[in-house]
Scaffold this active site. Structure first.
Site, PDB file in Angstrom:
ATOM      1  N   ASN A   7       1.008  -1.502  -0.376  1.00  0.00           N
ATOM      2  CA  ASN A   7      -0.540   0.343  -0.079  1.00  0.00           C
ATOM      3  C   ASN A   7       0.932   1.495   0.276  1.00  0.00           C
ATOM      4  OD1 ASN A   7      -2.054   2.083   0.291  1.00  0.00           O
ATOM      5  ND2 ASN A   7      -2.245   1.305   2.688  1.00  0.00           N
ATOM      6  N   HIS A  96      -9.146   1.718   5.805  1.00  0.00           N
ATOM      7  CA  HIS A  96      -7.971   1.660   6.020  1.00  0.00           C
ATOM      8  C   HIS A  96      -8.286   2.865   6.984  1.00  0.00           C
ATOM      9  CE1 HIS A  96      -4.091   2.946   6.394  1.00  0.00           C
ATOM     10  NE2 HIS A  96      -3.638   1.972   5.867  1.00  0.00           N
ATOM     11  N   GLU A 164      -5.121  -4.418  10.780  1.00  0.00           N
ATOM     12  CA  GLU A 164      -4.251  -3.987  10.905  1.00  0.00           C
ATOM     13  C   GLU A 164      -3.980  -3.256  12.142  1.00  0.00           C
ATOM     14  OE1 GLU A 164      -2.035  -2.816   7.273  1.00  0.00           O
ATOM     15  OE2 GLU A 164      -4.158  -1.090   7.546  1.00  0.00           O
TER      16      GLU A 164
HETATM   17  C1  PEP Z   1      -0.358   0.164   5.959  1.00  0.00           C
HETATM   18  O1  PEP Z   1      -0.383   1.545   6.122  1.00  0.00           O
HETATM   19  O2  PEP Z   1      -1.349  -0.283   6.047  1.00  0.00           O
HETATM   20  C2  PEP Z   1       0.677   0.228   7.410  1.00  0.00           C
HETATM   21  C3  PEP Z   1       0.418  -1.770   7.337  1.00  0.00           C
HETATM   22  O3  PEP Z   1       1.884   0.248   6.833  1.00  0.00           O
HETATM   23  P1  PEP Z   1       2.755   0.349   7.939  1.00  0.00           P
HETATM   24  O4  PEP Z   1       3.298  -1.196   7.155  1.00  0.00           O
HETATM   25  O5  PEP Z   1       3.852   1.168   7.596  1.00  0.00           O
HETATM   26  O6  PEP Z   1       3.373  -0.368   9.406  1.00  0.00           O
END
Ligand code: PEP
Length: 246
Positions: A7, A96, A164
């Protein structure tokens, strides 16, 4: 099948396609390539160009968001799933935390998922608790609500769920493998009840890099990764895949 999804957020110009070309080359030569898929979500401005280039190649292209209305409407700055599909993209992220923080509600997310699937996009639906919710031991409660308020049985074939934890995104802080295992099993149980069948893929996102992936790979329940920061470098992204299969 595992998924490695990059992403880019607000990053990338036409020239940045070189990053994806290197990753594609690695993929075509990797002996493990049949075990996983690669998806990238560049910004809207690059969707058409990148989708055309990767049309018959191994990397799939998706958008980072989509609007909660179908086709065309008089909403300045909005892009619908119909428009995203029309330029050749195959996936979209929905929910997100960057967008939830800016005001996306469960109702809006439900519309986004519905229209995306109606327009034949596969949805990577993002969920996750924030730091305060984690501290107050509300993680399971939050995840259950985020899933059950939005997902419906009919979405089953077109969904990937990305867990996440907001406190882990871009911070270098990661859940222990035991913790991640418990949470993933919890999410999969909710999905099993919701869809009354096998669960769709559940992937993890939050500070995934070549190093942290070593501990995540112990969690067999995880079906892949959503990578932010480390997806902007071909070397860092390739290291994640290499170290996962090492
Ligand atoms: C994201 O933006 O979905 C993400 C997981 O970022 P990072 O890998 O930088 O923590």
């Amino acid at each position: 099948m595992k998924y490695f999804i990059g992403n880019w957020k607000m990053f990338g110009s036409p020239k940045s396609i070189n990053i994806l070309k290197k990753i594609n080359l690695f993929y075509t030569r990797d002996k493990n390539r049949k075990k996983y898929r690669i998806i990238f979500t560049p910004p809207y401005t690059l969707l058409q160009n990148y989708s055309n280039y990767f049309k018959n190649k191994k990397i799939s292209i998706g958008s980072q968001n989509c609007y909660q209305k179908d086709k065309f409407s008089s909403n300045t700055g909005a892009i619908s799933s119909y428009m995203i599909k029309s330029v050749g993209a195959k996936y979209t992220l929905v929910g997100h935390s960057d967008n939830r923080i800016e005001g996306d509600t469960d109702l809006m997310l439900k519309k986004k998922v519905s229209y995306a699937i109606k327009n034949n996009l596969r949805v990577v639906f993002c969920i996750g608790e924030n730091k305060t919710e984690k501290k107050n031991k509300k993680t399971f409660q939050v995840l259950k609500k985020q899933l059950t308020n939005v997902l419906e049985k009919k979405f089953y074939n077109n969904i990937i769920v990305a867990y996440e934890p907001v406190w882990s995104i871009g911070t270098g802080e990661i859940p222990s493998s035991q913790n991640l295992k418990e949470t993933t099993i919890y999410i999969k149980n909710i999905l099993k009840n919701l869809f009354r069948s096998k669960t769709p893929p559940v992937i993890y996102g939050g500070s995934v890099d070549g190093l942290s992936v070593q501990s995540f790979k112990e969690v067999k329940e995880i079906d892949g990764f959503l990578v932010g920061g480390a997806s902007k470098s071909s070397k860092k992204f390739i290291d994640i895949i290499k170290n996962y299969y090492r």
